[in-house]
Design an enzyme around this catalytic site. Structure first.
Site, mmCIF file in Angstrom:
data_model
loop_
_atom_site.group_PDB
_atom_site.id
_atom_site.type_symbol
_atom_site.label_atom_id
_atom_site.label_comp_id
_atom_site.label_asym_id
_atom_site.label_seq_id
_atom_site.Cartn_x
_atom_site.Cartn_y
_atom_site.Cartn_z
ATOM 1 N N GLY A 9 0.819 -1.220 0.000
ATOM 2 C CA GLY A 9 0.000 0.000 0.000
ATOM 3 C C GLY A 9 0.844 1.257 0.000
ATOM 4 O O GLY A 9 0.598 2.182 0.769
ATOM 5 N N ALA A 10 1.831 1.286 -0.910
ATOM 6 C CA ALA A 10 2.801 2.395 -0.884
ATOM 7 C C ALA A 10 2.482 3.496 -1.893
ATOM 8 O O ALA A 10 3.275 4.412 -2.080
ATOM 9 C CB ALA A 10 4.206 1.851 -1.127
ATOM 10 N N SER A 11 1.334 3.428 -2.542
ATOM 11 C CA SER A 11 1.022 4.447 -3.549
ATOM 12 C C SER A 11 0.592 5.766 -2.920
ATOM 13 O O SER A 11 0.785 6.828 -3.500
ATOM 14 C CB SER A 11 -0.081 3.949 -4.497
ATOM 15 O OG SER A 11 -1.174 3.460 -3.747
ATOM 16 N N SER A 139 -3.478 0.119 14.457
ATOM 17 C CA SER A 139 -4.168 1.378 14.738
ATOM 18 C C SER A 139 -4.452 1.427 16.234
ATOM 19 O O SER A 139 -4.609 0.385 16.873
ATOM 20 C CB SER A 139 -5.503 1.407 13.981
ATOM 21 O OG SER A 139 -6.353 2.403 14.516
ATOM 22 N N TYR A 152 -13.218 -2.769 11.531
ATOM 23 C CA TYR A 152 -11.869 -2.184 11.418
ATOM 24 C C TYR A 152 -11.097 -2.430 12.723
ATOM 25 O O TYR A 152 -9.945 -2.870 12.703
ATOM 26 C CB TYR A 152 -11.995 -0.684 11.138
ATOM 27 C CG TYR A 152 -10.671 0.034 10.979
ATOM 28 C CD1 TYR A 152 -9.966 -0.026 9.780
ATOM 29 C CD2 TYR A 152 -10.135 0.794 12.019
ATOM 30 C CE1 TYR A 152 -8.755 0.648 9.626
ATOM 31 C CE2 TYR A 152 -8.931 1.469 11.875
ATOM 32 C CZ TYR A 152 -8.245 1.392 10.675
ATOM 33 O OH TYR A 152 -7.044 2.053 10.531
HETATM 34 P P1 NAP Z 1 -4.807 5.707 2.527
HETATM 35 O O1 NAP Z 1 -4.253 7.067 2.377
HETATM 36 O O2 NAP Z 1 -6.243 5.452 2.270
HETATM 37 O O3 NAP Z 1 -3.921 4.718 1.629
HETATM 38 C C1 NAP Z 1 -4.198 3.351 1.645
HETATM 39 C C2 NAP Z 1 -3.122 2.625 0.863
HETATM 40 O O4 NAP Z 1 -3.383 1.216 0.987
HETATM 41 C C3 NAP Z 1 -3.147 2.970 -0.615
HETATM 42 O O5 NAP Z 1 -1.818 3.055 -1.085
HETATM 43 C C4 NAP Z 1 -3.862 1.762 -1.236
HETATM 44 O O6 NAP Z 1 -3.397 1.451 -2.541
HETATM 45 C C5 NAP Z 1 -3.409 0.650 -0.309
HETATM 46 N N1 NAP Z 1 -4.284 -0.526 -0.331
HETATM 47 C C6 NAP Z 1 -5.531 -0.669 0.191
HETATM 48 N N2 NAP Z 1 -5.999 -1.916 -0.060
HETATM 49 C C7 NAP Z 1 -5.017 -2.560 -0.746
HETATM 50 C C8 NAP Z 1 -4.889 -3.856 -1.278
HETATM 51 N N3 NAP Z 1 -5.872 -4.758 -1.165
HETATM 52 N N4 NAP Z 1 -3.740 -4.197 -1.912
HETATM 53 C C9 NAP Z 1 -2.711 -3.299 -2.027
HETATM 54 N N5 NAP Z 1 -2.789 -2.046 -1.546
HETATM 55 C C10 NAP Z 1 -3.924 -1.681 -0.915
HETATM 56 O O7 NAP Z 1 -4.570 5.156 3.996
HETATM 57 P P2 NAP Z 1 -3.465 5.525 5.094
HETATM 58 O O8 NAP Z 1 -4.060 6.492 6.021
HETATM 59 O O9 NAP Z 1 -2.171 5.803 4.448
HETATM 60 O O10 NAP Z 1 -3.406 4.121 5.868
HETATM 61 C C11 NAP Z 1 -2.298 3.230 5.782
HETATM 62 C C12 NAP Z 1 -2.402 2.228 6.925
HETATM 63 O O11 NAP Z 1 -2.374 2.948 8.169
HETATM 64 C C13 NAP Z 1 -3.711 1.439 6.934
HETATM 65 O O12 NAP Z 1 -3.448 0.122 7.323
HETATM 66 C C14 NAP Z 1 -4.544 2.155 7.978
HETATM 67 O O13 NAP Z 1 -5.512 1.313 8.560
HETATM 68 C C15 NAP Z 1 -3.486 2.562 8.969
HETATM 69 N N6 NAP Z 1 -3.879 3.677 9.830
HETATM 70 C C16 NAP Z 1 -4.179 4.897 9.319
HETATM 71 C C17 NAP Z 1 -4.577 5.922 10.178
HETATM 72 C C18 NAP Z 1 -4.928 7.290 9.695
HETATM 73 O O14 NAP Z 1 -5.427 8.107 10.506
HETATM 74 N N7 NAP Z 1 -4.689 7.640 8.448
HETATM 75 C C19 NAP Z 1 -4.658 5.675 11.544
HETATM 76 C C20 NAP Z 1 -4.346 4.413 12.037
HETATM 77 C C21 NAP Z 1 -3.953 3.430 11.162
HETATM 78 P P3 NAP Z 1 -4.135 1.886 -3.925
HETATM 79 O O15 NAP Z 1 -4.582 3.310 -3.780
HETATM 80 O O16 NAP Z 1 -3.035 1.714 -4.942
HETATM 81 O O17 NAP Z 1 -5.265 0.931 -4.160
#
Ligand code: NAP
Length: 243
Positions: A9-11, A139, A152
């Site tokens: 999920g590095a995009s 999380s 979640y």
């Molecule tokens: P985000 O901005 O929505 O980005 C999610 C990333 O995950 C995107 O690069 C997406 O790729 C990738 N992804 C989702 N499903 C996938 C799959 N089946 N296969 C491959 N890639 C997948 O989310 P984020 O906030 O960066 O979250 C990253 C992680 O941190 C998650 O696990 C999230 O639960 C955790 N987290 C986030 C927060 C927060 O407040 N943001 C807090 C606690 C935990 P594509 O776009 O290429 O599909």
């Protein structure tokens, strides 16, 4: 030879920042993306301007066959995997009574099964090399639960269980496994929050601000450098949840 890291999920968001931080440290990064091909290509281009080469690999990590694609790519090209960051994840806000089995399967497969299956696929190579560092992004909601994010929260609590069990099983093979539990981080995942929501939340966070992806990436970088921490869930949340 450089250390090899897979970041799922590095995009976008946190994963993108982790990929950048590790690549800038001199680690060879294989950045996985699913739907955001353009964003992944932009990341590769951005780093190329700094003379840093990364690999980008498309795969939906909620599916075993697609996970195998990433592992095959890594082993054919580099013959080893030193670091795995299970970051890919999705979230959803719904009352528990409105959740469906389809929601359950989607969230559990994307957040928990993906991390479990990624670990299963990289571990044989790490055991062979007697070296490995796995970091699972969970999380704070896995620790304390979130209203309207029941599935979640379950998926993230599951990740922390995976981390602790694997740390015990893999410690003798010199493989460390830790979770990072972010609080509220400024990414697309929180696009649903209004400016007012954010101001209110900032007031609840002792350090007085919403986190940035770089706050999480720094912790990943630090855990990679360490060699005696395993089985831990480390919150990166500005003190929002102190247990
Ligand atoms: P985000 O901005 O929505 O980005 C999610 C990333 O995950 C995107 O690069 C997406 O790729 C990738 N992804 C989702 N499903 C996938 C799959 N089946 N296969 C491959 N890639 C997948 O989310 P984020 O906030 O960066 O979250 C990253 C992680 O941190 C998650 O696990 C999230 O639960 C955790 N987290 C986030 C927060 C927060 O407040 N943001 C807090 C606690 C935990 P594509 O776009 O290429 O599909």
């Amino acid at each position: 030879m450089k250390e090899i890291a897979i970041v799922t999920g590095a995009s976008r968001g946190i994963g993108r920042e982790i990929a950048k931080t590790l690549a800038r440290k001199g680690i060879k990064v294989i950045a996985n993306y699913n739907k955001s091909k353009e964003k992944a290509e932009q990341l590769q281009e951005e780093l190329k301007k700094e003379n840093i080469e990364i690999d980008i690999v498309q795969a939906d990590v909620s599916k075993r066959e697609e996970i195998k694609k990433i592992i095959k790519y890594a082993l054919e090209k580099y013959n080893k995997i030193d670091i795995l960051v299970n970051n890919a994840g999705i979230s959803e806000y719904k009352l528990v009574t409105e959740e469906t089995d389809e929601d359950w399967n989607r969230i559990i497969n994307n957040n928990l099964y993906s991390a479990f299956a990624m670990c299963q696929e990289v571990i044989p190579n790490m055991i062979y090399n007697k070296k490995g560092c796995i970091i699972n992004i969970s999380s704070i909601w896995g620790l304390v639960g979130s209203s309207m994010e029941v599935i979640y929260s379950i998926s993230k609590a599951g990740i922390d269980g995976l981390t602790k069990a694997l740390a015990k099983e893999l410690g003798p093979s010199n493989i460390r496994v830790n979770s990072i539990a972010p609080g509220l981080i400024n990414t697309d995942m929180n696009n649903n929050l209004s400016v007012n929501d954010k101001l209110q939340l900032e007031n609840e966070i002792p350090l007085g601000r919403i986190g940035e992806s770089s706050d999480v990436a720094k912790c990943v970088s630090w855990l990679i450098e360490d060699n005696y921490i395993t089985g831990q869930v480390i919150s990166v949340d500005g003190g929002w949840i102190i247990t």
